[in-house]
Write a protein that holds these residues in place. Sequence first.
Motif: not given
Length: 234
Positions: A30-32, A34, A67-70, A234
């Motif tokens: 769920s986490d993104k 940047y 960017e809704d990034c953690r 990643y």
Amino acid sequence: MSAEKSARLKQYLEENAGQIASVVPFDISSDKLYPFDFTASNTELDPAILGDTKVFSQWVRQKLEKEDCRYGVGGYNEHRTIYARSNLFDMNEEPRRLHLGIDIWGPEGTPVFSPLAGKIHSFRFNDNFGDYGATIILEHQVGNLKFHTLFGHLDLASIKDLEKGSAVIRGDKIAVFGGESENGHWPPHLHFQLIFDLDGFEGDYPGVCRYSEREVYLHNCPDPDIILKHTFGY
């Protein structure tokens, strides 16, 4: 020799991926993340932003929120113009601009964990503008290969009761992201770096080098992604 060490370390970590703990909390499902760019190509970062730590921190926060990034990540082998904000990197004819670790940008107080078992090599409060602030270096042994992990920009409480040589278990919480007054006057983040030979440093080691010294430092400081990819998937 360092290239051989890097290859051996990478092979060990790939073969023992299940033994590597996350460096920070992260939910792959769920986490993104940047990808921050702190090179000259990032024209958003003007002197007005970089010259005021609180404004710089707000800029980082807003990027992550938008960017809704953690977390924000990046920086290894990156030629960064942002170091012009501190005289610490301009003490010689050739300024230091090449970043040797990976930064994880996120909220103050974010917990930091040891990815592998080891022991506390050293720690220090590097209290210069633009420096690491509170810093911990761990020593790890995998087979007959010794290397170190450096954690910079921590809070002061993280180094308060440490003892050199104390054992660290994989997954132990060792620190949290420090605030601006104790992390070297940066937006809250973690500088994570791998180092083979510390060259006698205690609680400190260059995280930024001159471009002319690039090959020497990159051989001694392999890409931290070989560990962090197990945190971020990643």
